[in-house]
Design a protein around this motif. Structure first.
Motif, short mmCIF file in Angstrom:
data_model
loop_
_atom_site.label_atom_id
_atom_site.label_comp_id
_atom_site.label_asym_id
_atom_site.label_seq_id
_atom_site.Cartn_x
_atom_site.Cartn_y
_atom_site.Cartn_z
N GLY A 198 0.72 -1.27 -0.07
CA GLY A 198 -0.09 -0.12 0.00
C GLY A 198 0.84 1.18 0.02
N ASP A 199 0.05 2.38 0.57
CA ASP A 199 0.82 3.70 0.55
C ASP A 199 1.64 3.99 1.70
N GLY A 200 1.83 2.85 2.80
CA GLY A 200 2.44 3.25 3.75
C GLY A 200 1.86 4.11 5.01
N LYS A 201 0.51 4.51 4.69
CA LYS A 201 -0.24 5.55 5.72
C LYS A 201 -0.81 4.97 6.73
N CYS A 202 -0.90 3.61 6.70
CA CYS A 202 -1.73 2.84 7.66
C CYS A 202 -1.15 1.52 8.18
N PRO A 203 0.39 1.36 8.17
CA PRO A 203 0.90 -0.02 8.26
C PRO A 203 0.47 -1.01 9.19
N ASP A 204 -0.31 -0.67 10.16
CA ASP A 204 -0.77 -1.55 11.08
C ASP A 204 -2.16 -1.88 10.84
N PHE A 205 -2.68 -1.79 9.75
CA PHE A 205 -3.89 -1.87 9.48
C PHE A 205 -4.38 -3.54 9.64
N GLU A 206 -3.45 -4.38 9.06
CA GLU A 206 -3.80 -5.60 9.37
C GLU A 206 -3.69 -6.28 10.50
N LYS A 207 -2.94 -5.91 11.36
CA LYS A 207 -2.75 -6.34 13.06
C LYS A 207 -3.78 -5.61 13.77
N SER A 208 -4.35 -4.41 13.61
CA SER A 208 -5.14 -3.63 14.44
C SER A 208 -6.49 -3.79 14.14
N ARG A 209 -7.09 -4.13 12.83
CA ARG A 209 -8.43 -4.35 12.71
C ARG A 209 -9.09 -5.47 13.20
N THR A 210 -10.62 -5.07 13.67
CA THR A 210 -11.22 -6.03 14.36
C THR A 210 -12.66 -6.01 13.70
N GLU A 211 -13.34 -6.92 13.96
CA GLU A 211 -14.92 -7.04 13.67
C GLU A 211 -15.07 -7.03 12.15
N GLU A 212 -14.55 -7.98 11.56
CA GLU A 212 -14.69 -7.82 9.92
C GLU A 212 -16.10 -8.40 9.57
N ARG A 213 -16.67 -7.53 8.92
CA ARG A 213 -17.82 -7.79 8.29
C ARG A 213 -18.05 -7.59 6.73
N LEU A 214 -18.72 -8.50 5.87
CA LEU A 214 -18.80 -8.29 4.78
C LEU A 214 -20.28 -7.37 4.44
N VAL A 215 -19.90 -6.33 3.58
CA VAL A 215 -20.98 -5.06 3.65
C VAL A 215 -21.62 -5.42 2.23
N TRP A 216 -20.83 -5.60 1.10
CA TRP A 216 -21.38 -6.06 -0.15
C TRP A 216 -20.31 -6.83 -0.96
#
Length: 86
Positions: A64-82
Protein backbone atom coordinates in the motif's frame (compact mmCIF):
# COMPACT_ATOMS: atom_id res chain seq x y z
CA UNK A 1 -20.88 4.30 -0.14
CA UNK A 2 -24.13 3.67 -2.02
CA UNK A 3 -22.80 5.74 -4.92
CA UNK A 4 -19.63 3.65 -5.09
CA UNK A 5 -21.62 0.39 -4.93
CA UNK A 6 -23.81 1.63 -7.79
CA UNK A 7 -20.69 2.46 -9.84
CA UNK A 8 -19.18 -0.96 -9.22
CA UNK A 9 -22.44 -2.72 -10.10
CA UNK A 10 -22.92 -0.68 -13.26
CA UNK A 11 -19.51 -1.49 -14.72
CA UNK A 12 -19.68 -3.53 -17.90
CA UNK A 13 -17.35 -6.23 -16.63
CA UNK A 14 -17.06 -7.43 -13.07
CA UNK A 15 -13.83 -6.74 -11.27
CA UNK A 16 -11.35 -9.61 -10.90
CA UNK A 17 -11.02 -10.40 -8.04
CA UNK A 18 -14.68 -9.73 -7.23
CA UNK A 19 -15.41 -6.26 -5.88
CA UNK A 20 -16.01 -6.46 -2.14
CA UNK A 21 -16.57 -3.99 0.64
CA UNK A 22 -15.69 -5.03 4.16
CA UNK A 23 -16.21 -3.06 7.35
CA UNK A 24 -13.86 -3.17 10.32
CA UNK A 25 -13.22 -1.44 13.61
CA UNK A 26 -9.88 0.32 13.60
CA UNK A 27 -8.80 2.23 16.69
CA UNK A 28 -12.45 2.26 17.81
CA UNK A 29 -13.68 3.76 14.53
CA UNK A 30 -15.81 2.14 11.83
CA UNK A 31 -13.93 1.93 8.52
CA UNK A 32 -14.68 0.49 5.10
CA UNK A 33 -12.22 -1.48 3.00
CA UNK A 34 -12.66 -1.63 -0.79
CA UNK A 35 -10.47 -4.29 -2.38
CA UNK A 36 -8.26 -3.46 -5.36
CA UNK A 37 -9.59 -4.20 -8.84
CA UNK A 38 -6.46 -6.02 -9.95
CA UNK A 39 -2.76 -6.36 -10.15
CA UNK A 40 -0.57 -3.74 -8.51
CA UNK A 41 -3.45 -1.37 -7.76
CA UNK A 42 -4.20 -0.02 -4.33
CA UNK A 43 -7.10 -1.09 -2.14
CA UNK A 44 -8.75 1.83 -0.35
CA UNK A 45 -9.73 2.34 3.28
CA UNK A 46 -12.47 4.89 3.98
CA UNK A 47 -13.73 6.45 7.18
CA UNK A 48 -17.43 6.10 8.01
CA UNK A 49 -17.84 9.62 6.57
CA UNK A 50 -16.38 8.56 3.21
CA UNK A 51 -12.95 10.15 3.56
CA UNK A 52 -10.02 8.20 2.15
CA UNK A 53 -7.81 7.23 5.09
CA UNK A 54 -5.16 5.28 3.23
CA UNK A 55 -4.39 2.49 0.80
CA UNK A 56 -3.48 -0.39 3.15
CA UNK A 57 -2.29 -2.86 0.53
CA UNK A 58 -1.62 -3.27 -3.16
CA UNK A 59 0.63 -1.25 -5.42
CA UNK A 60 3.96 -2.47 -6.76
CA UNK A 61 5.23 -3.54 -3.35
CA UNK A 62 1.92 -5.00 -2.15
CA UNK A 63 2.25 -2.89 1.02
CA UNK A 64 0.00 0.00 0.00
CA UNK A 65 0.89 3.64 0.48
CA UNK A 66 2.41 3.19 3.96
CA UNK A 67 -0.11 5.51 5.65
CA UNK A 68 -1.74 2.75 7.74
CA UNK A 69 0.97 0.11 8.23
CA UNK A 70 -0.78 -1.52 11.22
CA UNK A 71 -4.12 -2.02 9.50
CA UNK A 72 -3.83 -5.82 9.23
CA UNK A 73 -2.78 -6.21 12.87
CA UNK A 74 -5.12 -3.60 14.37
CA UNK A 75 -8.39 -4.21 12.55
CA UNK A 76 -11.23 -6.08 14.27
CA UNK A 77 -14.86 -7.04 13.69
CA UNK A 78 -14.63 -7.85 9.99
CA UNK A 79 -18.02 -7.84 8.24
CA UNK A 80 -18.90 -8.28 4.58
CA UNK A 81 -20.93 -5.21 3.57
CA UNK A 82 -21.27 -5.91 -0.15
CA UNK A 83 -19.93 -8.24 -2.83
CA UNK A 84 -20.53 -8.03 -6.57
CA UNK A 85 -22.97 -10.86 -7.29
CA UNK A 86 -21.76 -11.35 -10.88
Amino acid sequence: MQKRIAELGASEKPQNPKARILSYRLDGQLVYYFNAPCCDQYSTLYSAKGTVLCHPDGGFTGRGDGKCPDFEKSRTEERLVWEDPR
